[in-house]
Design an enzyme around this catalytic site. Sequence first.
Site, short mmCIF file in Angstrom:
data_model
loop_
_atom_site.label_atom_id
_atom_site.label_comp_id
_atom_site.label_asym_id
_atom_site.label_seq_id
_atom_site.Cartn_x
_atom_site.Cartn_y
_atom_site.Cartn_z
N LYS A 34 -7.01 -1.94 6.18
CA LYS A 34 -7.20 -2.66 4.90
C LYS A 34 -6.20 -3.80 4.77
CE LYS A 34 -7.19 1.15 2.24
NZ LYS A 34 -7.62 2.40 2.85
N HIS B 201 0.85 -1.19 0.00
CA HIS B 201 0.00 0.00 0.00
C HIS B 201 0.88 1.23 0.00
CE1 HIS B 201 -4.30 0.92 0.47
NE2 HIS B 201 -3.87 2.11 0.89
N SER C 70 -6.28 3.84 8.49
CA SER C 70 -6.90 3.57 7.19
C SER C 70 -6.10 2.52 6.41
CB SER C 70 -6.97 4.89 6.41
OG SER C 70 -7.27 4.67 5.07
N ASP D 293 -13.59 1.84 6.97
CA ASP D 293 -12.59 2.68 6.30
C ASP D 293 -13.20 3.36 5.08
OD1 ASP D 293 -9.95 3.80 5.75
OD2 ASP D 293 -9.99 2.49 4.00
N ARG E 65 -12.98 11.96 4.66
CA ARG E 65 -11.68 12.66 4.77
C ARG E 65 -11.32 13.33 3.44
NH1 ARG E 65 -7.83 8.27 5.82
NH2 ARG E 65 -6.26 9.88 5.97
N1 URA Z 1 -4.11 5.39 1.62
C1 URA Z 1 -5.12 4.97 2.41
O1 URA Z 1 -5.67 3.91 2.21
N2 URA Z 1 -5.50 5.75 3.41
C2 URA Z 1 -4.90 6.94 3.71
O2 URA Z 1 -5.29 7.58 4.65
C3 URA Z 1 -3.84 7.37 2.88
C4 URA Z 1 -3.46 6.57 1.82
#
Ligand code: URA
Length: 443
Positions: free
Chosen positions: A188, A83, A184, A162, A169
């Site tokens: 995931k 990620h 966040s 999320d 956000r």
């Molecule tokens: N990627 C995400 O999934 N969440 C964030 O807050 C920033 C980048």
Amino acid sequence: MAKPSMLSLIKTKRDGGEHAREELAWLVSNVKDVPDYQLSAWLMAVVCRGMSLAETTDLTDLMAHSGQIMDLSDVPGPCADKHSTGGVGDKVTLVLAPLVASAGVTVAKLSGRGLGHTGGTVDKVEAIPGFNPEIPIEQFKQQLREIRVALASQTGELAPADGIFYAMRDVSGTVESIPLIAASVLSKKIASGADVILLDVKTGSGAFMKDDASAKDLADTMMEVGRRLGKQVVCVVSEMGQPLGHAVGHSNEVAEAIQTLQGNGPADLTELCVRLGGLILLGAGTVSSAEAGEAKLREAIADGSAIYKFREFVAAQGGDSRVVDHPEIMPQPRLRVPVEALADGFVQRLDALPVGIACKELGGGRLYKGAPLDLAVGVDLRKKIGDRVQKGEALAYLLVNDEAKLAVAVDAVQSAYGIGPVPATSPDLIRAVYAAQAVPAEV
Ligand code: URA
């Protein structure tokens, strides 16, 4: 403790207090019914007041468990997930996921949509006709067993909390917060059930962390939260002062990812994908060093296995794999408008933030929750740091559908460039690699 309410949570955080796990549990289980104005007030209070590590860990854990945790025990071999904390022109996942899979390591990728001025993989793949990122868990696992790569967004089943926080956000100025980003991202990664987690923590003007010190703080938080929740996390801090590659947008980023898988991509993008991939292969135990992993991945690009895997991946998710040979089947802009250099010299500065803002202004980002995106628009950067330019030459092309949005985007891209008489060198692509050991969750 009094029964939590949204008003009490907002006031506690506004006044710098610390939430008990029960309060956060109440928030996560009720978040879908919380009015937007109260959720955004609470998020803003978190941005301003922060959260302790204990709160961040609780929030991450609760968000991860707001849906199912994928059980990948019936998928052979270790599964990896990667990620990014968000960047401009960051199409790494589109390259890395099929690339790593083509080298024999399974990639179970849970991705997000655009956030703030940054793009999101889920929006990008939707530029490919037919591609469905909202696949059910069983299809996701079947795909992992059959072709070793699958991509899904948060759904009602996976980290749904999320999805709600994230969308709010994006449009309430509450992205730039270490605890909110950590919760966040990690919620995931925990929901995806992966064994190997690699986080690409971006630093610089186009990132949410503007310097290496704050990127390290974010990396430290994510590694510690991961450790407390029993997950080993590797963090790579990488450059996002200037955009990655040349394409910023959606269709054009997919096209650039395809070129990279074919061995014709920009050097910075190719290098970053190979370096991150080497660490994933090492983490999965299929190579004895990151360098050996990198060599394997370069070979997969050179011998065509990487682009073959991309075709399989696109087709498995319902997409039209002819996109590899015909990227023009993705949405295309009506106009390509040059942004010209105002002086002779060398590009000394190329700020990713105004480039991301230009893309958003052209219709490539959301200004309100659920707004539709124009997947054709964006920016194609012709010049990057170190390049020589002549006055009047195109620094970049804006990909435009609505001319009313053009002036703001031209100004933004013009302001992104600094041109001077001396040649400049691009900053280092990878700033640091950090890894922490996992301990069992109960400890
Ligand atoms: N990627 C995400 O999934 N969440 C964030 O807050 C920033 C980048």
